[in-house]
Design a protein around this motif. Structure first.
Motif, short mmCIF file in Angstrom:
data_model
loop_
_atom_site.label_atom_id
_atom_site.label_comp_id
_atom_site.label_asym_id
_atom_site.label_seq_id
_atom_site.Cartn_x
_atom_site.Cartn_y
_atom_site.Cartn_z
N CYS A 66 -8.74 0.86 4.63
CA CYS A 66 -7.94 -0.02 3.78
C CYS A 66 -7.16 -1.04 4.61
O CYS A 66 -7.20 -2.25 4.33
CB CYS A 66 -6.98 0.81 2.93
SG CYS A 66 -5.77 -0.15 2.00
N VAL B 144 0.86 -1.18 0.00
CA VAL B 144 0.00 0.00 0.00
C VAL B 144 0.90 1.23 0.00
O VAL B 144 1.68 1.44 0.93
CB VAL B 144 -0.93 0.04 1.23
CG1 VAL B 144 -1.86 1.24 1.16
CG2 VAL B 144 -1.72 -1.25 1.35
N VAL C 262 3.36 -0.88 4.11
CA VAL C 262 2.84 0.46 3.84
C VAL C 262 4.03 1.39 3.61
O VAL C 262 4.93 1.49 4.45
CB VAL C 262 1.99 0.99 5.02
CG1 VAL C 262 1.54 2.42 4.75
CG2 VAL C 262 0.78 0.09 5.24
N TYR D 253 -0.45 -5.14 -5.21
CA TYR D 253 -0.59 -3.71 -4.99
C TYR D 253 -2.06 -3.32 -4.87
O TYR D 253 -2.90 -3.79 -5.64
CB TYR D 253 0.05 -2.93 -6.13
CG TYR D 253 1.55 -3.02 -6.18
CD1 TYR D 253 2.34 -2.17 -5.41
CD2 TYR D 253 2.19 -3.96 -6.98
CE1 TYR D 253 3.72 -2.25 -5.44
CE2 TYR D 253 3.57 -4.05 -7.02
CZ TYR D 253 4.34 -3.20 -6.25
OH TYR D 253 5.71 -3.28 -6.27
N CYS E 255 -4.42 -0.25 -8.93
CA CYS E 255 -5.14 -0.34 -7.66
C CYS E 255 -5.50 -1.78 -7.33
O CYS E 255 -5.94 -2.06 -6.21
CB CYS E 255 -6.39 0.51 -7.70
SG CYS E 255 -7.55 0.06 -9.02
N SER F 97 1.05 5.36 0.03
CA SER F 97 0.14 6.42 0.47
C SER F 97 0.85 7.75 0.54
O SER F 97 1.94 7.86 1.10
CB SER F 97 -0.46 6.07 1.84
OG SER F 97 -1.41 7.05 2.24
N THR G 114 -7.68 -5.11 5.10
CA THR G 114 -6.58 -5.95 4.62
C THR G 114 -6.10 -6.90 5.71
O THR G 114 -5.70 -8.04 5.43
CB THR G 114 -5.41 -5.06 4.14
OG1 THR G 114 -5.89 -4.14 3.15
CG2 THR G 114 -4.30 -5.90 3.51
N TYR H 251 -10.13 -0.98 -0.62
CA TYR H 251 -10.00 -2.07 0.34
C TYR H 251 -10.43 -3.37 -0.33
O TYR H 251 -11.25 -3.38 -1.25
CB TYR H 251 -10.83 -1.81 1.61
CG TYR H 251 -12.31 -1.67 1.41
CD1 TYR H 251 -13.15 -2.79 1.44
CD2 TYR H 251 -12.90 -0.42 1.22
CE1 TYR H 251 -14.53 -2.67 1.27
CE2 TYR H 251 -14.27 -0.29 1.04
CZ TYR H 251 -15.08 -1.41 1.07
OH TYR H 251 -16.43 -1.30 0.90
N ASP I 25 -4.41 0.42 -3.76
CA ASP I 25 -4.33 1.84 -3.42
C ASP I 25 -4.82 2.08 -2.00
O ASP I 25 -5.59 1.30 -1.45
CB ASP I 25 -5.14 2.67 -4.41
CG ASP I 25 -4.45 2.80 -5.76
OD1 ASP I 25 -3.31 2.29 -5.89
OD2 ASP I 25 -5.04 3.41 -6.67
N ASP I 26 -4.39 3.22 -1.43
CA ASP I 26 -4.81 3.54 -0.07
C ASP I 26 -6.27 3.94 0.01
O ASP I 26 -6.86 3.95 1.10
CB ASP I 26 -3.92 4.64 0.53
CG ASP I 26 -3.92 5.91 -0.32
OD1 ASP I 26 -4.60 5.93 -1.36
OD2 ASP I 26 -3.25 6.89 0.07
#
Length: 831
Positions: A330, A318, A346, A392, A459, A320, A334, A398, A394-395
């Protein structure tokens, strides 16, 4: 009930209640907070009609056995009596109620018949309304392809939507579906809650391939196999049991939300008459179990995957930058993934908000870096990963709880370098976000086939770590967007395949305001400009990307749904009748702006009217659903107009515009030229072309390679109107000696001819009316464009000659005196 632990034993069955009825969310059913897989069998019909079809003692005994095998639902073909629903509730079963009507005839030919169908459907639903055992209603079952061909697809779809609306009015809490089959797979049924398909294929390979196709047809709706099975009379009971087990297992592994085996018993009626020559039942006509019953129970016991086998370690990455708003959701989701071996990484890309604080509250590996952009952050995650696969997300997204299992299953069953899945609009999104989901420009996958992808959005993208590192990771010049497109192309350039897992779902928030939507599309336009510089061969002369595959997603469906034709076969005889989307270059006109159109009033009016009509048409085909009104359609139409403008501004800002091509001073007469090179050094034609290509790029020329179906090898683009192509052939003369034949052909783009023709026609009209000043203006403009066209073509020819001159001595072989003289001068200069 089947709880999310995937245990499918009788102890998991709970009595259906009004407070926990299954509902649809994305590609699956849920009950409460847990995913709910429909596992069932078809039941009946047993007689002519009415309550005489069902016997109380048989129903009680049958439902008890169905429940004991771990199934949680039954599919009926008629309206059941209330006591049957009570029996189903007592045994922990849901009922998918069929609404019978005369769908095998031309039902729209008589208006009275059509109204009668809706009235009878209302009465049937009213008899079942409010019962907790009712899962939903099938508003139709296998309308024959000939009937749809007779009435027209749009008319049938409109009638089914009207019928669906009537059902919801009678029983607002129930789900609706239509039972389709391969012969009419082209029906657009976005107004129902989930899609059902009857699939009878005796080859397991064909079955697997067709389920992959159905997943893409269903899009973001759940897919339920409403009839699967095999006839034991023709194939034997052992074969039937094996096929039932394999099809149930394969269906759920491919992401189906449910499956009904056809049927519970060999006793079966059609039109009130018993069918004696088929034995599809899990039990015989005396209700004695066949091996297929135990096989179905075993397959339903472990969903959606068998517990056998090892699962690869996966690193969830993730990245961010100031994403604290969505990051909590998110990471908490996860952490709840149902997967045995994974880690969460992260990368805080220099955030100035509470991103590092939010991440520190979770069981993650936190890496803090200076702000380097999205690509750089993703590369940091890839380097820190310990899994063999890096997934991968995206922030502001979810994952579904089974996200990693669907990805890993796809990796285990195919040789893919990367795999992705759909990104869906989260539940309870704002009205504006729902409209954005139907607008063009949202992250979407591009599929070459039902399983192989050309592009996967970042994403929801899982990559084998060794192959990610082998291609050098993401390109750090893409700070905001475009990095996933570039990575996919580089992976495919290596000869590797990209896969698509339709049920590896993530929920991705859409932009919630007009300002953020504009900003997103503007940055996407800048990313396109960067991609065009790096991959010019992927873009056409107007700067538009030409995908080899087909774009998917709600916005893409609206975009490409303007022109469709149905493959019916000769006289409607094709067993698989599909919709073929016919794309048109006219739909790209909203993205093209050419100044000469200002002098052509008719083309200008057409260019203005076309995008407005296109936007209205795209918005009109979106089905009206609860929470999506006609006002929402109007907003979607506005977004269809706004998105190309925002993307165009980003492209221009990034340098992707019609005058972007290199202006060069070198000029050669724009004619066809043929040359030969005699070489005594062993060098393949591919090596020579690669060397010339590198030299052209080093000199700043924009060029592209010929693709698999092109006969030419390299094309130089100098301007918007003209260029030149190079053809190469190597003749082997032994002992490493080669005769290289080269041909340079000038090319004039159709845009140049169209503008010249338009100016000429306008000039002639003005001259006919004795309007001398407009005539002079049109003639002058035509001359300017003609000179520019010749200059661009000559510059492209000169570009090829300059590279060849620096590499080899060339002798001419041509029938053109002008080209021969130019080539002789070229050779004498080299001498």
């Amino acid at each position: 009930m089947i709880v999310h632990s995937n245990e499918n034993s009788p102890s998991d069955q709970t009595i259906p209640g009004t407070d926990d009825k299954p509902y649809v969310q994305g590609k699956f059913f849920f009950r409460g907070a847990s995913k709910f897989f429909l596992t069932g069998v078809t039941y009946g019909p047993f007689g002519s009609n009415g309550e005489a079809e069902y016997n109380l003692e048989d129903v009680e005994r049958d439902f008890a056995r169905i429940s004991a095998t771990g199934m949680n639902s039954v599919r009926l073909y008629t309206i059941p009596p209330r006591w049957l629903l009570d029996a189903a509730q007592q045994h922990g079963l849901y009922v998918l109620v069929g609404l019978p009507w005369e769908q095998h005839v031309a039902f729209l030919q008589d208006r009275h018949r059509a109204r009668s169908i809706i009235q009878r459907a209302r009465a049937g639903v009213s008899a079942c309304t409010g019962h907790p055992a009712v899962l939903g209603y099938t508003i139709g079952n296998e309308i024959p392809a000939g009937v749809i061909r007779w009435h027209g697809r749009e008319a049938v779809e409109h009638f089914l939507q009207t019928l669906c609306r009537a059902v919801r009015q009678e029983d607002p809490g129930a789900l609706t579906t239509y039972v389709n089959y391969p012969t009419t797979e082209y029906l657009r049924l976005g107004f129902v809650d989930f899609l059902c398909f009857n699939v009878f294929l005796e080859s397991q390979e064909s079955f697997d391939s067709y389920i992959a196709r159905l997943q893409n047809i269903s899009g973001e709706q759940p897919l339920v196999l409403s009839e699967i099975g095999l006839d034991s009379r023709r194939h034997g009971m052992a074969k039937q049991a094996q096929m039932v087990h394999d099809q149930v297992t394969a269906g759920f592994a491919a992401g189906c939300a449910g499956a009904f085996v056809f049927s519970y018993t060999d006793e079966w009626h059609r039109g009130g008459y018993p069918i004696e020559d088929w034995d599809f039942g899990l039990t015989d006509r005396q209700r004695q179990p066949k091996p297929a019953l135990a096989a179905a129970a075993g397959a339903f016991a472990t969903l959606p995957f068998s517990r056998d086998g090892e699962w690869p370690r996966i690193s969830v990455a993730v990245s961010s930058y100031n994403g604290a708003k969505w990051l909590e959701d998110c990471l908490s989701r996860t952490e709840q993934l149902d997967y045995p071996d994974y880690e969460i990484i992260v990368v805080n890309d220099g955030s100035t908000d509470a991103t590092p604080l939010v991440a520190s509250r979770h069981r993650v590996k936190l890496v803090n870096t200076e702000n380097g952009g999205l690509s750089a952050a993703r590369n940091v995650a890839g380097q820190a990963a310990t899994g063999e696969i890096v997934a991968y997300i995206d922030d502001d997204a979810y994952p579904d709880r089974d996200w990693l299992k669907y990805l890993a299953h796809a990796f285990r069953n195919g040789d893919y370098a990367a795999i992705g899945g759909p990104n869906l609009l989260p539940p309870r999104s704002s009205g504006f976000a729902k409209c954005v989901a139907y607008a063009p420009g949202c992250p979407a996958h591009v599929l070459i086939s039902d399983r192989v992808a050309e592009h996967l959005p970042g994403c929801n993208l899982a990559v084998r770590r060794d192959r990610l590192l082998e291609v050098g990771g993401f390109d750090s010049q893409f700070r905001v967007a475009g990095d996933d497109v570039d990575l996919c192309w580089r992976l495919q350039e290596k000869g590797w395949k990209l896969g698509f897992a339709p049920s590896a779902v993530v929920w991705h928030h859409r932009r919630g305001s007009l300002r953020t939507f504009w900003k997103q599309q503007f940055h996407y336009g800048i990313a396109e400009a960067l991609l065009e510089r790096k991959w010019p061969e992927k873009y056409n002369i107007a700067g538009h990307l030409s995908w080899a595959g087909q774009l998917y997603g709600p916005g893409a469906a609206a975009m490409f749904g303007l022109r469709e034709r149905i493959y019916h076969g000769t006289w409607g005889s094709a067993p698989f009748q599909s919709a073929e989307r016919v794309s048109s270059e006219w739909t790209s006109l909203p993205l093209v702006f050419v100044k000469p159109l200002l002098f052509l009033l008719l083309p200008l009016a057409f260019a203005v009217a076309l995008p407005i009509w296109t936007a209205a048409k795209r918005a009109s085909i979106i089905p009206l659903q609860p929470g999506f009104s006609k006002r929402s359609r109007a907003l979607v139409a506005c977004l269809h107009l706004l998105q190309p403008i925002a993307r165009l501004c980003g492209r221009f800002y990034g340098g992707l515009h019609p005058w972007r091509y290199r202006r060069v001073s070198r000029f050669a007469f724009p004619s066809h030229r043929s040359f030969t090179i005699w070489s005594e050094k062993p060098e393949t034609i591919q090596e020579r072309l690669t060397k010339w290509e590198a030299a052209l790029r080093a000199n700043g020329y924009t060029l592209r390679r010929g693709r698999e179906f092109d006969r030419w090898d390299l094309e130089v683009r100098v301007g918007f109107f003209g260029g030149a192509k190079l053809w190469a052939l190597a003749e082997d003369h032994g002992a490493g000696r080669q005769l290289i034949r080269l041909r340079i052909e000038p090319t004039c783009k159709s845009a140049g001819w169209l503008i010249l023709a338009g100016l000429t026609i306008n000039g002639l009209v003005a001259d006919f009316d004795q309007l001398w000043i407009p005539t002079a203006i049109m003639a002058g403009l035509a001359l300017v464009f003609a000179v520019e066209m010749v200059r661009e073509i000559g510059a492209a020819v000169g570009a090829f000659l300059s590279v060849l001159r620096a590499d080899e001595k060339i002798t001419t072989q041509t029938n053109s005196p002008l080209a021969a003289a130019a080539a002789e001068e070229f050779v004498s200069t080299e001498a």
